[in-house]
Design a protein around this motif. Structure first.
Motif, PDB file in Angstrom:
ATOM      1  N   ARG A  14       0.837  -1.206   0.000  1.00  0.00           N
ATOM      2  CA  ARG A  14       0.000   0.000   0.000  1.00  0.00           C
ATOM      3  C   ARG A  14       0.872   1.257   0.000  1.00  0.00           C
ATOM      4  NH1 ARG A  14      -3.154   2.100   5.348  1.00  0.00           N
ATOM      5  NH2 ARG A  14      -4.042   3.997   4.489  1.00  0.00           N
ATOM      6  N   GLN A  15       1.909   1.255   0.849  1.00  0.00           N
ATOM      7  CA  GLN A  15       2.804   2.412   0.902  1.00  0.00           C
ATOM      8  C   GLN A  15       3.562   2.575  -0.418  1.00  0.00           C
ATOM      9  OE1 GLN A  15       3.054   4.688   3.499  1.00  0.00           O
ATOM     10  NE2 GLN A  15       4.199   5.818   1.924  1.00  0.00           N
ATOM     11  N   ALA A  16       3.985   1.473  -1.002  1.00  0.00           N
ATOM     12  CA  ALA A  16       4.703   1.529  -2.276  1.00  0.00           C
ATOM     13  C   ALA A  16       3.820   2.104  -3.375  1.00  0.00           C
ATOM     14  CB  ALA A  16       5.205   0.144  -2.664  1.00  0.00           C
ATOM     15  N   THR A  17       2.514   1.801  -3.325  1.00  0.00           N
ATOM     16  CA  THR A  17       1.577   2.358  -4.302  1.00  0.00           C
ATOM     17  C   THR A  17       1.552   3.872  -4.187  1.00  0.00           C
ATOM     18  OG1 THR A  17       0.199   0.384  -4.251  1.00  0.00           O
ATOM     19  CG2 THR A  17      -0.825   2.396  -5.049  1.00  0.00           C
ATOM     20  N   MET A  18       1.468   4.362  -2.966  1.00  0.00           N
ATOM     21  CA  MET A  18       1.416   5.808  -2.767  1.00  0.00           C
ATOM     22  C   MET A  18       2.737   6.467  -3.137  1.00  0.00           C
ATOM     23  SD  MET A  18      -0.949   6.211   0.660  1.00  0.00           S
ATOM     24  CE  MET A  18      -0.039   5.047   1.697  1.00  0.00           C
ATOM     25  N   ASP A  19       3.843   5.753  -2.944  1.00  0.00           N
ATOM     26  CA  ASP A  19       5.165   6.292  -3.276  1.00  0.00           C
ATOM     27  C   ASP A  19       5.511   6.144  -4.755  1.00  0.00           C
ATOM     28  OD1 ASP A  19       5.496   6.879  -0.604  1.00  0.00           O
ATOM     29  OD2 ASP A  19       6.702   5.101  -0.177  1.00  0.00           O
ATOM     30  N   ARG A  20       4.685   5.440  -5.506  1.00  0.00           N
ATOM     31  CA  ARG A  20       4.940   5.135  -6.922  1.00  0.00           C
ATOM     32  C   ARG A  20       6.239   4.344  -7.075  1.00  0.00           C
ATOM     33  NH1 ARG A  20       1.287   8.437  -9.563  1.00  0.00           N
ATOM     34  NH2 ARG A  20      -0.066   9.326  -7.993  1.00  0.00           N
ATOM     35  N   SER A  21       6.527   3.496  -6.110  1.00  0.00           N
ATOM     36  CA  SER A  21       7.726   2.664  -6.154  1.00  0.00           C
ATOM     37  C   SER A  21       7.336   1.300  -6.713  1.00  0.00           C
ATOM     38  CB  SER A  21       8.322   2.520  -4.751  1.00  0.00           C
ATOM     39  OG  SER A  21       9.472   1.700  -4.771  1.00  0.00           O
ATOM     40  N   PHE A  22       7.457   1.135  -8.020  1.00  0.00           N
ATOM     41  CA  PHE A  22       6.912  -0.042  -8.694  1.00  0.00           C
ATOM     42  C   PHE A  22       7.647  -1.330  -8.310  1.00  0.00           C
ATOM     43  CE2 PHE A  22       6.159   3.536 -11.754  1.00  0.00           C
ATOM     44  CZ  PHE A  22       4.828   3.694 -11.431  1.00  0.00           C
ATOM     45  N   ARG A  23       8.956  -1.271  -8.166  1.00  0.00           N
ATOM     46  CA  ARG A  23       9.703  -2.472  -7.788  1.00  0.00           C
ATOM     47  C   ARG A  23       9.296  -2.930  -6.399  1.00  0.00           C
ATOM     48  NH1 ARG A  23      11.524  -5.939 -10.857  1.00  0.00           N
ATOM     49  NH2 ARG A  23      12.673  -4.369 -12.062  1.00  0.00           N
ATOM     50  N   THR A  24       9.204  -2.000  -5.482  1.00  0.00           N
ATOM     51  CA  THR A  24       8.795  -2.358  -4.123  1.00  0.00           C
ATOM     52  C   THR A  24       7.366  -2.876  -4.107  1.00  0.00           C
ATOM     53  OG1 THR A  24      10.274  -0.660  -3.246  1.00  0.00           O
ATOM     54  CG2 THR A  24       8.578  -1.487  -1.766  1.00  0.00           C
ATOM     55  N   LEU A  25       6.504  -2.263  -4.893  1.00  0.00           N
ATOM     56  CA  LEU A  25       5.115  -2.705  -4.969  1.00  0.00           C
ATOM     57  C   LEU A  25       5.041  -4.143  -5.460  1.00  0.00           C
ATOM     58  CD1 LEU A  25       2.056  -2.333  -4.967  1.00  0.00           C
ATOM     59  CD2 LEU A  25       2.248  -1.222  -7.212  1.00  0.00           C
ATOM     60  N   SER A  26       5.782  -4.459  -6.514  1.00  0.00           N
ATOM     61  CA  SER A  26       5.733  -5.827  -7.039  1.00  0.00           C
ATOM     62  C   SER A  26       6.249  -6.827  -6.011  1.00  0.00           C
ATOM     63  CB  SER A  26       6.539  -5.931  -8.334  1.00  0.00           C
ATOM     64  OG  SER A  26       7.928  -5.770  -8.092  1.00  0.00           O
TER      65      SER A  26
ATOM     66  N   SER B 104      -2.435  -5.041  -8.504  1.00  0.00           N
ATOM     67  CA  SER B 104      -1.257  -4.291  -8.075  1.00  0.00           C
ATOM     68  C   SER B 104       0.009  -4.863  -8.695  1.00  0.00           C
ATOM     69  CB  SER B 104      -1.137  -4.319  -6.545  1.00  0.00           C
ATOM     70  OG  SER B 104      -2.263  -3.755  -5.933  1.00  0.00           O
ATOM     71  N   VAL B 105       0.148  -6.198  -8.632  1.00  0.00           N
ATOM     72  CA  VAL B 105       1.336  -6.844  -9.189  1.00  0.00           C
ATOM     73  C   VAL B 105       1.412  -6.616 -10.692  1.00  0.00           C
ATOM     74  CG1 VAL B 105       2.419  -9.072  -9.641  1.00  0.00           C
ATOM     75  CG2 VAL B 105       1.517  -8.577  -7.377  1.00  0.00           C
ATOM     76  N   ILE B 106       0.298  -6.810 -11.383  1.00  0.00           N
ATOM     77  CA  ILE B 106       0.296  -6.652 -12.840  1.00  0.00           C
ATOM     78  C   ILE B 106       0.638  -5.220 -13.224  1.00  0.00           C
ATOM     79  CG2 ILE B 106      -1.144  -6.718 -14.912  1.00  0.00           C
ATOM     80  CD1 ILE B 106      -2.723  -9.005 -13.510  1.00  0.00           C
ATOM     81  N   SER B 107       0.013  -4.249 -12.560  1.00  0.00           N
ATOM     82  CA  SER B 107       0.289  -2.846 -12.897  1.00  0.00           C
ATOM     83  C   SER B 107       1.745  -2.499 -12.645  1.00  0.00           C
ATOM     84  CB  SER B 107      -0.625  -1.917 -12.095  1.00  0.00           C
ATOM     85  OG  SER B 107      -0.243  -1.870 -10.728  1.00  0.00           O
ATOM     86  N   ALA B 108       2.318  -3.032 -11.561  1.00  0.00           N
ATOM     87  CA  ALA B 108       3.716  -2.746 -11.259  1.00  0.00           C
ATOM     88  C   ALA B 108       4.632  -3.300 -12.350  1.00  0.00           C
ATOM     89  CB  ALA B 108       4.093  -3.330  -9.899  1.00  0.00           C
ATOM     90  N   PHE B 109       4.380  -4.545 -12.772  1.00  0.00           N
ATOM     91  CA  PHE B 109       5.218  -5.135 -13.812  1.00  0.00           C
ATOM     92  C   PHE B 109       5.058  -4.399 -15.142  1.00  0.00           C
ATOM     93  CE2 PHE B 109       5.324  -9.219 -11.238  1.00  0.00           C
ATOM     94  CZ  PHE B 109       6.681  -9.122 -10.965  1.00  0.00           C
ATOM     95  N   ILE B 110       3.840  -3.995 -15.488  1.00  0.00           N
ATOM     96  CA  ILE B 110       3.646  -3.219 -16.718  1.00  0.00           C
ATOM     97  C   ILE B 110       4.404  -1.897 -16.612  1.00  0.00           C
ATOM     98  CG2 ILE B 110       1.976  -1.952 -18.123  1.00  0.00           C
ATOM     99  CD1 ILE B 110      -0.060  -4.114 -17.546  1.00  0.00           C
ATOM    100  N   SER B 111       4.305  -1.243 -15.464  1.00  0.00           N
ATOM    101  CA  SER B 111       4.978   0.046 -15.272  1.00  0.00           C
ATOM    102  C   SER B 111       6.482  -0.078 -15.414  1.00  0.00           C
ATOM    103  CB  SER B 111       4.626   0.621 -13.895  1.00  0.00           C
ATOM    104  OG  SER B 111       3.240   0.853 -13.784  1.00  0.00           O
ATOM    105  N   MET B 112       7.020  -1.253 -15.072  1.00  0.00           N
ATOM    106  CA  MET B 112       8.458  -1.486 -15.212  1.00  0.00           C
ATOM    107  C   MET B 112       8.825  -2.045 -16.582  1.00  0.00           C
ATOM    108  SD  MET B 112       9.545  -2.929 -11.442  1.00  0.00           S
ATOM    109  CE  MET B 112       8.376  -4.303 -11.426  1.00  0.00           C
TER     110      MET B 112
END
Length: 573
Positions: free
Chosen positions: A44-56, A75-83
């Protein structure tokens, strides 16, 4: 069941990427007893920080104890797409699609992989079977998939339907139709589709028309179009190459799209550009990343991704994106400049300098490379080296034109910082000759005279002219007030100095100056308050030491110790 248009936003809002108050942002889960609370909260915190690696990382851990949590899967899918790591999405998208067949995030991942792999039969089946990204994307993607199958008739029908879309996308159908017609060699029809005067022009659409005109042996019209759209030039390396070929009478190939996958990539890029600045950058990034995945050799797509990552504060990912542009690409200089900016933002100043030095070696005729190197050296207070970088550009443009005034100004400021005042003054006056009345130059030159206690009349004339041109500039207003202070017209200095602090409330030097002015008019308590305030804004060490001494013994005693005339005689304060 949500409507398809509702699903367009629901997936992203569910993970807090668009608006607040969402499931992940609030820390609520579908099965709170099953989820790993620590990993969930970290995600949740990683989402707010826009930290995609940490989010995944943390969302993946949380899924280990709650594998069918749709919010975590998104959340996982969006993080991987963002990276840009689409292969990592496959298993998660399959599970999510089983839970929610019309889930947008699952569709983004799955349809992208099918398009990337050229599996157009499966792509058509998936789209016709209900997998959906958005109303805008679905029809255009399906049309290009039909082209991939060789069914042009079905594609043209879908493009024509797409021309009826609203909400700013009404031209997408005819634009894509034009690209598709050009792809199959029907250049007359393609030009007709792309030449609609109501269609918003973009760089890519103009290049497409120029290439089509060249294919039709109408190079003169292509050159006129480029001039009307981009000016007389010179342009960037890509456009300069096209212009050179057109001028030489060569037939420029049509390569805006080379196949169906390129067409789909352009759809996502166009949507990303349409969304840019209108919705959250993290949402726009998903479309930009898909475009890049489908056509990784298109530098415009890479630059768009890198720019979005920069705005989101993902400097390492932005650097990695810039790194994918090879040295022989026309966009390489832009990518190198961007990469240097990202390294500097990450605190890697030396690495940024090395990137710029390499760029000056690989592209020695590129002014921007030497200017960026000079600016980087100046930020590190390596002023003498900075002047050398600026001199390369100045020597190249002799006699100088109006466009060169900023570099004379910047080199002049660097000379001033190393005490080479004769050279500094010559550069600053040259800048004024090239751009008469330029407020920044007038202010810098005038303030420098004030600090050197010379040319007071000319200094005040310059500063007044600058203040008249830019009355809302705090630094210029400070210079005006400080000039009055230097002339011992203390009462007149109070109002403009107070105004300067209003305009630049956290600047330590301006607050310090206001303290000096207050002291000079006998408002000692207010003077000490301003000096304390100036210290709170972390001035340079030398200035901070002087301010503390003023607080200890008063301004006038400090001036006497410095061999200067006090404002009104010794005063213990």
């Amino acid at each position: 069941m949500t409507t398809r248009s509702g699903r367009m936003l629901s997936a992203l809002t569910a993970i807090g990427l668009l608006f607040g108050g969402t499931a992940l942002a609030q820390g609520t889960v579908s099965n709170p007893d099953h989820a790993d609370a620590g990993s969930y909260l970290a995600a949740r915190q990683a989402t707010m920080d826009r930290s995609f690696r940490t989010l995944s990382d943390y969302a993946t851990r949380a899924l280990a104890t709650d594998p069918k949590n749709a919010v975590l899967l998104e959340s996982v899918i969006s993080a991987f797409i963002s990276m840009g790591e689409f292969d990592e999405t496959k298993a998660y998208a399959t599970v999510l699609r089983g839970l929610e067949p019309d889930n947008q995030m699952a569709a983004m991942a799955g349809l992208t992989v099918l398009a990337r792999d050229g599996d157009y039969d499966a792509l058509v089946a998936a789209l016709e079977g209900g997998q959906s990204i958005s109303t805008v994307v679905d029809g255009l993607m399906l049309a290009w998939a039909h082209i991939g199958q060789g069914d042009m008739s079905a594609a043209l029908e879908l493009f024509d339907r797409g021309s009826g879309m609203g909400q700013g996308f009404e031209h997408f159908g005819s634009y894509n139709k034009g690209l598709a017609l050009a792809l199959v060699g029907d250049f007359e029809s393609a030009l007709a589709a792309l030449s609609n005067p109501d269609m918003p022009a973009s760089r890519i659409s103009v290049i497409a028309q120029a290439e089509i005109l060249s294919q039709l042996e109408r190079n003169d019209e292509a050159l006129a179009l480029l001039t009307d759209s981009f000016g007389d030039g010179p342009y960037d390396a890509e456009l300069d190459g096209i212009v050179a070929d057109l001028t030489a009478g060569k037939t420029v190939p049509f390569d805006v799209v080379r196949d169906a996958r390129d067409g789909i990539a352009d759809v996502f890029y166009a949507v990303a550009m349409a969304l840019n600045g209108g919705l959250d950058d993290a949402y726009t990034l998903l479309y930009a990343r898909i475009a890049q995945e489908l056509r990784p050799d298109q530098s415009a797509y890479v630059l768009n991704v890198a720019g979005l990552l920069e705005r989101l504060g993902n400097y390492d990912l932005a650097t990695s994106a810039y790194d994918t542009i090879p040295q022989d690409d026309p966009a390489f200089p832009i990518a190198s400049l961007g990469r240097a900016d990202m390294l500097r933002a990450s605190g890697k100043e030396d690495a940024a300098l090395e990137v710029l030095r390499q760029l000056t070696r690989s592209h020695p005729d590129l002014d921007d490379a030497h200017i960026a190197l000079g600016d980087a050296l100046r930020r590190q207070e390596r002023y003498e080296e900075a002047t050398e970088a600026y001199t390369v550009v100045i020597d190249r443009h002799q006699p100088p034109g109006r466009a060169q005034w900023p570099i004379y100004f910047t080199r002049g400021t660097a000379y001033e910082r190393i005490g080479a005042w004769d050279k500094a003054e010559a550069d600053l006056r040259q800048a004024l000759e090239l751009e008469p009345g330029q407020p920044r130059v007038l202010n810098y030159l005038g303030y420098s005279f004030l600090e050197m206690k010379t040319n007071f009349d000319e200094a005040m004339e310059m500063i007044r002219a600058a203040a008249k041109a830019q009355p809302q500039d705090g630094y210029i207003t400070d210079s005006l007030a400080w000039g009055l202070y230097r002339l011992r017209r203390y009462d007149e200095a109070v109002d403009p100095m107070e105004r300067a602090v209003e305009l630049m409330p956290v600047d330590p030097i301006i607050n310090d100056h206001l303290g000096d002015v207050y002291w000079a008019v006998g408002r000692e308590r207010e003077a000490r308050f301003q000096w304390q305030r100036a210290l709170s804004f972390e001035p340079e060490d030398k200035e901070a030491t002087r301010i503390r001494k003023k607080l200890e013994i008063g301004l006038d005693r400090v001036l006497i110790e410095e061999g200067e005339e006090p404002t009104r005689g010794p005063n213990d304060g």
